[in-house]
Design a protein around this motif. Structure first.
Motif, PDB file in Angstrom:
ATOM      1  N   ARG A   1      66.866  -1.497  22.017  1.00  0.00           N
ATOM      2  CA  ARG A   1      67.622  -0.787  23.041  1.00  0.00           C
ATOM      3  C   ARG A   1      69.055  -0.536  22.568  1.00  0.00           C
ATOM      4  N   LEU A   2      69.650  -1.519  21.898  1.00  0.00           N
ATOM      5  CA  LEU A   2      71.008  -1.354  21.372  1.00  0.00           C
ATOM      6  C   LEU A   2      71.053  -0.316  20.256  1.00  0.00           C
ATOM      7  N   ARG A   3      70.021  -0.247  19.447  1.00  0.00           N
ATOM      8  CA  ARG A   3      69.948   0.777  18.391  1.00  0.00           C
ATOM      9  C   ARG A   3      69.797   2.164  19.009  1.00  0.00           C
ATOM     10  N   LYS A   4      68.863   2.293  19.930  1.00  0.00           N
ATOM     11  CA  LYS A   4      68.637   3.601  20.572  1.00  0.00           C
ATOM     12  C   LYS A   4      69.846   4.039  21.385  1.00  0.00           C
ATOM     13  N   GLY A   5      70.589   3.086  21.922  1.00  0.00           N
ATOM     14  CA  GLY A   5      71.791   3.398  22.690  1.00  0.00           C
ATOM     15  C   GLY A   5      73.010   3.688  21.830  1.00  0.00           C
ATOM     16  N   GLY A   6      72.861   3.574  20.505  1.00  0.00           N
ATOM     17  CA  GLY A   6      73.965   3.877  19.597  1.00  0.00           C
ATOM     18  C   GLY A   6      74.959   2.750  19.413  1.00  0.00           C
ATOM     19  N   VAL A   7      74.661   1.561  19.956  1.00  0.00           N
ATOM     20  CA  VAL A   7      75.565   0.419  19.784  1.00  0.00           C
ATOM     21  C   VAL A   7      75.403  -0.149  18.383  1.00  0.00           C
ATOM     22  N   LEU A   8      74.179  -0.355  17.941  1.00  0.00           N
ATOM     23  CA  LEU A   8      73.893  -0.787  16.569  1.00  0.00           C
ATOM     24  C   LEU A   8      73.518   0.450  15.775  1.00  0.00           C
ATOM     25  N   THR A   9      74.322   0.762  14.780  1.00  0.00           N
ATOM     26  CA  THR A   9      74.064   1.982  14.012  1.00  0.00           C
ATOM     27  C   THR A   9      73.589   1.706  12.599  1.00  0.00           C
ATOM     28  N   GLY A  10      73.464   0.447  12.217  1.00  0.00           N
ATOM     29  CA  GLY A  10      72.984   0.125  10.880  1.00  0.00           C
ATOM     30  C   GLY A  10      73.554  -1.188  10.399  1.00  0.00           C
ATOM     31  N   GLN A  11      73.193  -1.537   9.190  1.00  0.00           N
ATOM     32  CA  GLN A  11      73.713  -2.727   8.532  1.00  0.00           C
ATOM     33  C   GLN A  11      74.234  -2.297   7.175  1.00  0.00           C
ATOM     34  N   GLN A  12      75.179  -3.055   6.662  1.00  0.00           N
ATOM     35  CA  GLN A  12      75.730  -2.707   5.359  1.00  0.00           C
ATOM     36  C   GLN A  12      76.051  -3.958   4.562  1.00  0.00           C
ATOM     37  N   ALA A  13      76.063  -3.790   3.257  1.00  0.00           N
ATOM     38  CA  ALA A  13      76.469  -4.874   2.372  1.00  0.00           C
ATOM     39  C   ALA A  13      77.990  -4.850   2.264  1.00  0.00           C
ATOM     40  N   VAL A  14      78.614  -5.994   2.303  1.00  0.00           N
ATOM     41  CA  VAL A  14      80.062  -6.102   2.119  1.00  0.00           C
ATOM     42  C   VAL A  14      80.283  -6.646   0.721  1.00  0.00           C
ATOM     43  N   ILE A  15      80.864  -5.829  -0.123  1.00  0.00           N
ATOM     44  CA  ILE A  15      81.057  -6.189  -1.523  1.00  0.00           C
ATOM     45  C   ILE A  15      82.530  -6.504  -1.761  1.00  0.00           C
ATOM     46  N   ASP A  16      82.793  -7.629  -2.373  1.00  0.00           N
ATOM     47  CA  ASP A  16      84.159  -8.004  -2.723  1.00  0.00           C
ATOM     48  C   ASP A  16      84.494  -7.323  -4.044  1.00  0.00           C
ATOM     49  N   TRP A  17      85.170  -6.161  -3.956  1.00  0.00           N
ATOM     50  CA  TRP A  17      85.466  -5.397  -5.161  1.00  0.00           C
ATOM     51  C   TRP A  17      86.441  -6.125  -6.066  1.00  0.00           C
ATOM     52  N   ARG A  18      87.218  -7.076  -5.536  1.00  0.00           N
ATOM     53  CA  ARG A  18      88.117  -7.864  -6.392  1.00  0.00           C
ATOM     54  C   ARG A  18      87.301  -8.740  -7.351  1.00  0.00           C
ATOM     55  N   ALA A  19      86.169  -9.255  -6.866  1.00  0.00           N
ATOM     56  CA  ALA A  19      85.306 -10.078  -7.717  1.00  0.00           C
ATOM     57  C   ALA A  19      84.704  -9.254  -8.848  1.00  0.00           C
ATOM     58  N   LEU A  20      84.721  -7.931  -8.705  1.00  0.00           N
ATOM     59  CA  LEU A  20      84.195  -7.043  -9.734  1.00  0.00           C
ATOM     60  C   LEU A  20      85.289  -6.515 -10.668  1.00  0.00           C
ATOM     61  N   GLY A  21      86.514  -7.057 -10.530  1.00  0.00           N
ATOM     62  CA  GLY A  21      87.577  -6.688 -11.457  1.00  0.00           C
ATOM     63  C   GLY A  21      88.524  -5.615 -10.959  1.00  0.00           C
ATOM     64  N   TRP A  22      88.459  -5.247  -9.698  1.00  0.00           N
ATOM     65  CA  TRP A  22      89.380  -4.261  -9.133  1.00  0.00           C
ATOM     66  C   TRP A  22      90.503  -5.039  -8.458  1.00  0.00           C
ATOM     67  N   ALA A  23      91.637  -5.205  -9.136  1.00  0.00           N
ATOM     68  CA  ALA A  23      92.687  -6.123  -8.696  1.00  0.00           C
ATOM     69  C   ALA A  23      93.778  -5.474  -7.844  1.00  0.00           C
ATOM     70  N   VAL A  24      93.813  -4.143  -7.775  1.00  0.00           N
ATOM     71  CA  VAL A  24      94.892  -3.451  -7.084  1.00  0.00           C
ATOM     72  C   VAL A  24      94.329  -2.639  -5.921  1.00  0.00           C
TER      73      VAL A  24
END
Length: 152
Positions: A42-65
């Motif tokens: 019901r929350l998905r159909k109502g537009g409250v939940l629109t998806g899931q995503q991965a949260v990537i720590d780009w600093r851990a991948l060498g992006w320091a700025v």
């Protein structure tokens, strides 16, 4: 869409740990698995939940700025916003684009491996974006609070 206490409990648990199975989420929220599944649908159909995503720590991948760039655009051309945003989308180091009403028109969140890399991106990719009237740069130092959830 109106939320009741059960919806809010489900959403709080889901925001805290989005990888939970439906059974684990139901248990933590104090509902049956069937109720949990129906509520989530019901929350998905109502537009409250629109998806899931991965949260990537780009600093851990060498992006320091990380730099937040605030732009005021030359709005004498009616296509200024659209052309600027289309060009900014083509810069791979741009993580986020936001538009505003007020003195600042657009904000870009840009990452780089180091300051030399940022200078290269700035000179070669940012300064060549169309319709720039003014730029303000803010160097990101620390993340104090991240607004990944809403108070439920």
């Amino acid at each position: 869409m109106r939320l009741d206490d059960t919806d809010r409990r489900l959403l709080r648990q889901f925001m805290a740990e989005p990888t939970l199975t439906t059974a684990d989420l139901a248990m933590r929220a104090g509902v049956t698995e069937a109720t949990c599944w129906r509520r989530l649908e019901r929350l998905r159909k109502g537009g409250v939940l629109t998806g899931q995503q991965a949260v990537i720590d780009w600093r851990a991948l060498g992006w320091a700025v990380e730099v937040s760039l605030r732009f005021t655009l030359d709005k004498t051309d009616p296509r200024a916003f659209d052309e600027f945003i289309a060009a900014a989308r083509e810069v791979p180091e741009v993580l986020e684009i936001q538009t505003f009403l007020g003195r600042v028109d657009v904000r870009l969140n840009v990452i780089a491996r180091d300051m030399a890399h940022y200078q290269q991106i700035y000179r070669d990719r940012i300064l060549t974006l169309p319709h720039i009237s003014d730029i303000e740069s803010l160097m990101h130092l620390a993340e104090i609070k991240r607004g990944d959830g809403v108070p439920l």
